[in-house]
Design a protein around this motif. Structure first.
Motif, PDB file in Angstrom:
ATOM      1  N   TYR A 196      -8.909  10.956   0.010  1.00  0.00           N
ATOM      2  CA  TYR A 196      -9.278   9.815  -1.174  1.00  0.00           C
ATOM      3  C   TYR A 196      -7.852   9.848  -2.223  1.00  0.00           C
ATOM      4  O   TYR A 196      -7.421   8.770  -2.317  1.00  0.00           O
ATOM      5  N   GLU A 197      -7.516  11.013  -2.861  1.00  0.00           N
ATOM      6  CA  GLU A 197      -6.486  10.917  -3.769  1.00  0.00           C
ATOM      7  C   GLU A 197      -5.299  10.080  -3.308  1.00  0.00           C
ATOM      8  O   GLU A 197      -4.748   9.343  -4.097  1.00  0.00           O
ATOM      9  N   ARG A 198      -4.900  10.859  -2.231  1.00  0.00           N
ATOM     10  CA  ARG A 198      -3.543  10.249  -1.631  1.00  0.00           C
ATOM     11  C   ARG A 198      -3.680   8.837  -1.276  1.00  0.00           C
ATOM     12  O   ARG A 198      -2.839   8.097  -1.619  1.00  0.00           O
ATOM     13  N   LEU A 199      -4.672   8.529  -0.749  1.00  0.00           N
ATOM     14  CA  LEU A 199      -4.807   7.196  -0.173  1.00  0.00           C
ATOM     15  C   LEU A 199      -4.892   5.838  -1.379  1.00  0.00           C
ATOM     16  O   LEU A 199      -4.324   4.877  -1.086  1.00  0.00           O
ATOM     17  N   ARG A 200      -5.584   6.605  -2.406  1.00  0.00           N
ATOM     18  CA  ARG A 200      -5.555   5.616  -3.737  1.00  0.00           C
ATOM     19  C   ARG A 200      -4.152   5.404  -4.244  1.00  0.00           C
ATOM     20  O   ARG A 200      -3.777   4.236  -4.661  1.00  0.00           O
ATOM     21  N   ASP A 201      -3.408   6.503  -4.260  1.00  0.00           N
ATOM     22  CA  ASP A 201      -1.854   6.595  -4.568  1.00  0.00           C
ATOM     23  C   ASP A 201      -1.191   5.754  -3.723  1.00  0.00           C
ATOM     24  O   ASP A 201      -0.388   4.805  -4.163  1.00  0.00           O
ATOM     25  N   TYR A 202      -1.319   5.829  -2.476  1.00  0.00           N
ATOM     26  CA  TYR A 202      -0.760   4.764  -1.323  1.00  0.00           C
ATOM     27  C   TYR A 202      -0.806   3.444  -1.924  1.00  0.00           C
ATOM     28  O   TYR A 202       0.245   2.505  -2.021  1.00  0.00           O
ATOM     29  N   LEU A 203      -2.308   3.102  -2.257  1.00  0.00           N
ATOM     30  CA  LEU A 203      -2.523   1.848  -2.198  1.00  0.00           C
ATOM     31  C   LEU A 203      -2.008   0.954  -3.556  1.00  0.00           C
ATOM     32  O   LEU A 203      -1.547  -0.006  -3.672  1.00  0.00           O
ATOM     33  N   VAL A 204      -1.768   1.920  -4.718  1.00  0.00           N
ATOM     34  CA  VAL A 204      -1.386   1.261  -5.900  1.00  0.00           C
ATOM     35  C   VAL A 204       0.293   1.518  -6.173  1.00  0.00           C
ATOM     36  O   VAL A 204       0.494   0.958  -7.354  1.00  0.00           O
ATOM     37  N   THR A 205       0.943   2.065  -5.227  1.00  0.00           N
ATOM     38  CA  THR A 205       2.371   2.417  -5.775  1.00  0.00           C
ATOM     39  C   THR A 205       3.179   1.149  -5.000  1.00  0.00           C
ATOM     40  O   THR A 205       3.026   0.730  -3.817  1.00  0.00           O
ATOM     41  N   ASP A 206       4.114   0.624  -5.739  1.00  0.00           N
ATOM     42  CA  ASP A 206       5.059  -0.470  -5.238  1.00  0.00           C
ATOM     43  C   ASP A 206       6.118   0.585  -4.563  1.00  0.00           C
ATOM     44  O   ASP A 206       6.836   0.834  -5.128  1.00  0.00           O
ATOM     45  N   GLU A 207       5.981   0.604  -3.351  1.00  0.00           N
ATOM     46  CA  GLU A 207       6.953   1.441  -2.492  1.00  0.00           C
ATOM     47  C   GLU A 207       7.954   0.585  -2.188  1.00  0.00           C
ATOM     48  O   GLU A 207       7.868  -0.574  -1.594  1.00  0.00           O
ATOM     49  N   VAL A 208       9.456   1.162  -2.289  1.00  0.00           N
ATOM     50  CA  VAL A 208      10.381   0.422  -1.807  1.00  0.00           C
ATOM     51  C   VAL A 208      11.339   1.035  -1.154  1.00  0.00           C
ATOM     52  O   VAL A 208      11.919   2.124  -1.594  1.00  0.00           O
TER      53      VAL A 208
END
Ligand code: F6P
Length: 404
Positions: A196-208
């Protein structure tokens, strides 16, 4: 590695960025060594049914019972495949479809009852973005035969989905996300959700993966030291733009995002001319800082004629608002919106390019690179170099490179 397994079920109206999100999640899980796979209903539909039929909006009408039965069938096939995947080597199965009806989601809950399910509802009501993403979607081969009716058909398809759309509510575990802002709006979890934590993190990060941040090349106003305006490139500026194009020739750039000003668009045109298929998308959000009553003046003129403006700006450049214009601080919201829009539209392409302006590029840099506010208006943004930015969970890179 734990033996934990998870179903992620996406939902949302067409054109809300579900597939882009599915791809982002799958890649992020895989990078973390967690086997993950996408099960996309649209893909099955495109394989098994004639494209002419399924691109038409009527295929999605709530009254087209035959088509509905077919769509349910594809959903079932993917449920079975996802279940088999988790039974074997898979850890995260991502089901990518509109899943707009509660009835469909109830079927999913019944069928996939061996591991927790997390629903993710994608919301994005920005009209501009919707129109731009529809323009992109209708370029797919399945819409080719519809010619100029394609956009209208796609909009009608959305209307049909709206008629049956029931937001997440009774589901045991869900996240409602703004897929443009990468922001979680609401969350509910009744079960323990693996990862869950890492999933939340993936969702809110502007990855480029690769952002090439370029400042437009030399303009007529630049040589006179005039600020703002909408001037053209000089001969040297045109040569610089061609040099940029040559430099990026062997990198695949699908989109170049610019401001609405001639100088960024003309710089981008020279770059896109050397690409195979590259679109320029101009966003007002990336227009240069509005200098209000100082537009098209030189700094010397401002010092001489508007000494208070010059002094006050010098004392607090980040917060100073030009009379009838903007400050760095007041630009922040639109620049952030521009970044979100361009990332949304760039989808999962490896490379993204923005051609901006001095103040704009400083603000874009500060979005990824921590800088005290006071220091942002002084970030070095030359016209003979560009910034290469990588910002992922694993890597942060800021490189100022020459192109000539
Ligand atoms: O001088 C070029 C320019 O892009 C102007 O149009 C703009 O007002 C200025 O740079 C922004 O830089 P600064 O905030 O340092 O004045």
């Amino acid at each position: 590695m734990t033996g934990e397994k998870l179903y992620i079920v996406l939902m949302g109206l067409p054109g809300r960025g579900k597939s882009t999100l599915a791809g982002r999640l799958r890649d992020a899980f895989r990078k973390d060594g967690i086997p993950s796979r996408i099960f996309n209903n649209g893909e099955l539909r495109r394989i098994y049914l004639p494209l002419q039929e399924t691109a038409c909006s009527e295929f999605y009408s709530p009254e087209n019972f035959a088509a509905m039965a077919l769509r349910e069938k594809f959903a079932r096939i993917n449920m079975d495949r996802a279940r088999a995947y988790l039974r074997n080597s898979g850890s995260v199965a991502i089901l990518d479809a509109n899943n707009a009806r509660r009835k469909r989601r109830a079927t999913i809950e019944r069928q996939l009852n061996d591991h927790p399910i997390l629903f993710i509802e994608c919301i994005n009501d920005d009209e501009d973005i919707l129109n731009l993403s529809i323009q992109e979607k209708i370029k797919l081969p399945e819409f080719a035969h519809l010619k100029d009716k394609a956009a209208k058909e796609f909009l009608k398809r959305i209307e049909y989905y709206k008629m049956i759309y029931v937001p997440l509510k009774v589901e045991r575990n869900y996240l409602r996300v703004d897929s443009l802002q990468n922001m979680i709006i609401e969350e509910k979890h009744s079960d323990v959700i693996p990862f869950y934590e890492r999933l939340r993190d993936y969702l809110v990060t502007d990855e480029v993966k690769n952002l090439f941040l370029i400042r437009h090349t030399e303009t007529e106003d630049n040589i006179e030291n005039r600020i703002g305006g909408d001037s053209k490139l000089t001969e040297k500026g045109r040569k610089q733009a061609i040099a940029l194009g040559t430099f990026f020739k062997n990198k695949k750039i699908s989109y170049i995002f610019t401001s609405a000003k001639i100088r960024t668009i003309d710089t981008a045109k020279a770059i896109s001319a050397m690409q195979d298929a590259c679109r320029i998308i101009s966003l007002k959000e990336f227009d240069e800082i509005n200098a209000g009553i100082c537009e098209r003046m030189t700094y010397e003129e401002i010092e001489r004629k508007l000494s208070q403006v010059f002094k006050k700006r010098g004392a607090d450049k980040y917060h100073y608002v030009y009379p009838e214009g903007e400050s760095y601080e007041t630009m922040k919201q639109r620049i952030t919106q521009g970044i979100k829009k361009s990332f949304f539209l760039n989808q999962q392409a490896e490379n993204i390019m923005i051609v901006g302006h001095q103040a704009v590029n400083r603000m874009i840099l500060s979005h990824f690179l921590y800088r005290r506010e006071d220091d942002v208006p002084y970030i070095y943004v030359p016209q003979d170099r560009f910034y290469h930015i990588v910002s992922t969970h694993y890597k942060k890179l800021f490189e100022l490179k020459r192109y000539n």
